[in-house]
Design a protein around this motif. Structure first.
Motif, PDB file in Angstrom:
ATOM      1  N   VAL A 143       0.848  -1.190   0.000  1.00 29.88           N
ATOM      2  CA  VAL A 143       0.000   0.000   0.000  1.00 29.88           C
ATOM      3  C   VAL A 143       0.884   1.241   0.000  1.00 29.88           C
ATOM      4  O   VAL A 143       2.010   1.221   0.479  1.00 29.88           O
ATOM      5  N   ASP A 144       0.345   2.296  -0.565  1.00 36.21           N
ATOM      6  CA  ASP A 144       0.978   3.607  -0.596  1.00 36.21           C
ATOM      7  C   ASP A 144      -0.007   4.548   0.090  1.00 36.21           C
ATOM      8  O   ASP A 144      -1.114   4.764  -0.415  1.00 36.21           O
ATOM      9  N   MET A 145       0.378   5.054   1.256  1.00 36.91           N
ATOM     10  CA  MET A 145      -0.523   5.874   2.061  1.00 36.91           C
ATOM     11  C   MET A 145       0.165   7.174   2.468  1.00 36.91           C
ATOM     12  O   MET A 145       1.369   7.168   2.736  1.00 36.91           O
ATOM     13  N   GLN A 146      -0.615   8.239   2.538  1.00 32.77           N
ATOM     14  CA  GLN A 146      -0.080   9.514   2.998  1.00 32.77           C
ATOM     15  C   GLN A 146      -1.066  10.166   3.955  1.00 32.77           C
ATOM     16  O   GLN A 146      -2.179  10.525   3.554  1.00 32.77           O
ATOM     17  N   ASP A 147      -0.636  10.299   5.212  1.00 31.25           N
ATOM     18  CA  ASP A 147      -1.444  10.977   6.236  1.00 31.25           C
ATOM     19  C   ASP A 147      -2.905  10.547   6.187  1.00 31.25           C
ATOM     20  O   ASP A 147      -3.812  11.372   6.037  1.00 31.25           O
ATOM     21  N   ILE A 148      -3.116   9.243   6.339  1.00 27.67           N
ATOM     22  CA  ILE A 148      -4.467   8.697   6.208  1.00 27.67           C
ATOM     23  C   ILE A 148      -4.591   7.413   7.028  1.00 27.67           C
ATOM     24  O   ILE A 148      -3.605   6.712   7.256  1.00 27.67           O
ATOM     25  N   ALA A 149      -5.811   7.144   7.473  1.00 26.42           N
ATOM     26  CA  ALA A 149      -6.117   5.871   8.129  1.00 26.42           C
ATOM     27  C   ALA A 149      -6.909   5.026   7.148  1.00 26.42           C
ATOM     28  O   ALA A 149      -7.844   5.505   6.498  1.00 26.42           O
ATOM     29  N   GLY A 150      -6.522   3.773   7.043  1.00 27.88           N
ATOM     30  CA  GLY A 150      -7.195   2.846   6.149  1.00 27.88           C
ATOM     31  C   GLY A 150      -8.362   2.158   6.833  1.00 27.88           C
ATOM     32  O   GLY A 150      -8.677   2.432   7.999  1.00 27.88           O
ATOM     33  N   PRO A 151      -8.986   1.220   6.139  1.00 29.62           N
ATOM     34  CA  PRO A 151     -10.143   0.521   6.690  1.00 29.62           C
ATOM     35  C   PRO A 151      -9.756  -0.444   7.812  1.00 29.62           C
ATOM     36  O   PRO A 151      -8.738  -1.133   7.729  1.00 29.62           O
ATOM     37  N   HIS A 152     -10.584  -0.481   8.836  1.00 30.38           N
ATOM     38  CA  HIS A 152     -10.368  -1.382   9.961  1.00 30.38           C
ATOM     39  C   HIS A 152     -10.441  -2.824   9.467  1.00 30.38           C
ATOM     40  O   HIS A 152     -11.301  -3.167   8.653  1.00 30.38           O
ATOM     41  N   HIS A 153      -9.504  -3.635   9.940  1.00 30.16           N
ATOM     42  CA  HIS A 153      -9.514  -5.050   9.555  1.00 30.16           C
ATOM     43  C   HIS A 153      -8.874  -5.911  10.633  1.00 30.16           C
ATOM     44  O   HIS A 153      -8.176  -5.419  11.507  1.00 30.16           O
ATOM     45  N   MET A 154      -9.141  -7.203  10.515  1.00 26.25           N
ATOM     46  CA  MET A 154      -8.620  -8.196  11.461  1.00 26.25           C
ATOM     47  C   MET A 154      -7.672  -9.133  10.720  1.00 26.25           C
ATOM     48  O   MET A 154      -7.849  -9.378   9.518  1.00 26.25           O
ATOM     49  N   HIS A 155      -6.706  -9.661  11.461  1.00 24.35           N
ATOM     50  CA  HIS A 155      -5.710 -10.586  10.912  1.00 24.35           C
ATOM     51  C   HIS A 155      -5.940 -11.968  11.528  1.00 24.35           C
ATOM     52  O   HIS A 155      -5.416 -12.239  12.606  1.00 24.35           O
ATOM     53  N   PRO A 156      -6.709 -12.835  10.886  1.00 27.80           N
ATOM     54  CA  PRO A 156      -6.975 -14.152  11.478  1.00 27.80           C
ATOM     55  C   PRO A 156      -5.704 -14.937  11.793  1.00 27.80           C
ATOM     56  O   PRO A 156      -5.632 -15.621  12.810  1.00 27.80           O
ATOM     57  N   ASN A 157      -4.690 -14.802  10.921  1.00 28.26           N
ATOM     58  CA  ASN A 157      -3.443 -15.553  11.106  1.00 28.26           C
ATOM     59  C   ASN A 157      -2.259 -14.659  11.417  1.00 28.26           C
ATOM     60  O   ASN A 157      -1.120 -15.130  11.453  1.00 28.26           O
ATOM     61  N   GLY A 158      -2.503 -13.373  11.613  1.00 31.69           N
ATOM     62  CA  GLY A 158      -1.433 -12.414  11.862  1.00 31.69           C
ATOM     63  C   GLY A 158      -1.089 -11.632  10.610  1.00 31.69           C
ATOM     64  O   GLY A 158      -1.612 -11.887   9.524  1.00 31.69           O
ATOM     65  N   GLU A 159      -0.203 -10.658  10.785  1.00 34.51           N
ATOM     66  CA  GLU A 159       0.230  -9.798   9.682  1.00 34.51           C
ATOM     67  C   GLU A 159       1.644  -9.336   9.980  1.00 34.51           C
ATOM     68  O   GLU A 159       1.956  -8.945  11.104  1.00 34.51           O
ATOM     69  N   ILE A 160       2.500  -9.383   8.971  1.00 41.36           N
ATOM     70  CA  ILE A 160       3.880  -8.922   9.085  1.00 41.36           C
ATOM     71  C   ILE A 160       4.028  -7.744   8.129  1.00 41.36           C
ATOM     72  O   ILE A 160       3.762  -7.877   6.935  1.00 41.36           O
TER      73      ILE A 160
END
Length: 159
Positions: free
Chosen positions: A85-102
């Motif tokens: 993802v490419d983000m600038q001064d922003i919050a993205g959509p709320h989400h859950m990581h069933p198996n985790g996230e690195i």
């Protein structure tokens, strides 16, 4: 850099993750093994910047966030999917990581952070959730998701 070169680079990382618990100890190991000044970090960051510039990474956009899944989970990637993802001064959509996230955080300007973390690695354990946020500028974030699992949710604060 081709998408095949990018995948080979990713596989060199995911091969080292196989069998490791996705938790705070992994974040510490990643930051010690491939810190933001390391050759591997630089190669990954350069590959991501090149992919964005060439249009094969972050080739979609929604609500001011550029994103894209470049690699689906396969045995070759040790079961990890790869999104950038490419983000600038922003919050993205709320989400859950069933198996985790690195996450590999690659600021594009000094001071940019992802969920309060500077350049480097951030790990969310299985069952964790967040609203990914880049502050103080622009950053690329590479997400490794075991089995590609992610669940977009209704954040209680946005209900």
């Amino acid at each position: 850099m081709s998408t095949q070169d990018f995948q080979r680079l990713i596989v060199s990382v995911t091969a080292q993750l196989t069998g490791r618990p996705i938790d705070a100890s992994l974040a510490a190991w990643l930051d010690a093994t491939w810190p933001s000044g390391s050759d591997t970090y630089r190669k990954l960051a350069n590959a991501c910047r090149t992919g964005v510039a060439e249009g094969w990474l972050c080739n979609r956009e929604h609500d001011g966030i550029r994103y894209g899944r470049i690699i689906k989970p396969t045995p070759d990637t040790h079961g990890f999917s790869v999104d950038v993802v490419d983000m600038q001064d922003i919050a993205g959509p709320h989400h859950m990581h069933p198996n985790g996230e690195i996450d590999l955080i690659m600021p594009l300007n000094d001071g940019a952070t992802f969920d309060g973390h500077p350049a480097g690695w951030c790990v969310y354990g299985p069952g964790s959730a967040h609203r990914p946020t880049v502050a103080n500028g622009q950053a690329l974030v590479l997400y490794l998701l075991p089995q590609g699992a992610i669940e977009f949710t209704q954040d209680a604060s946005s209900a």
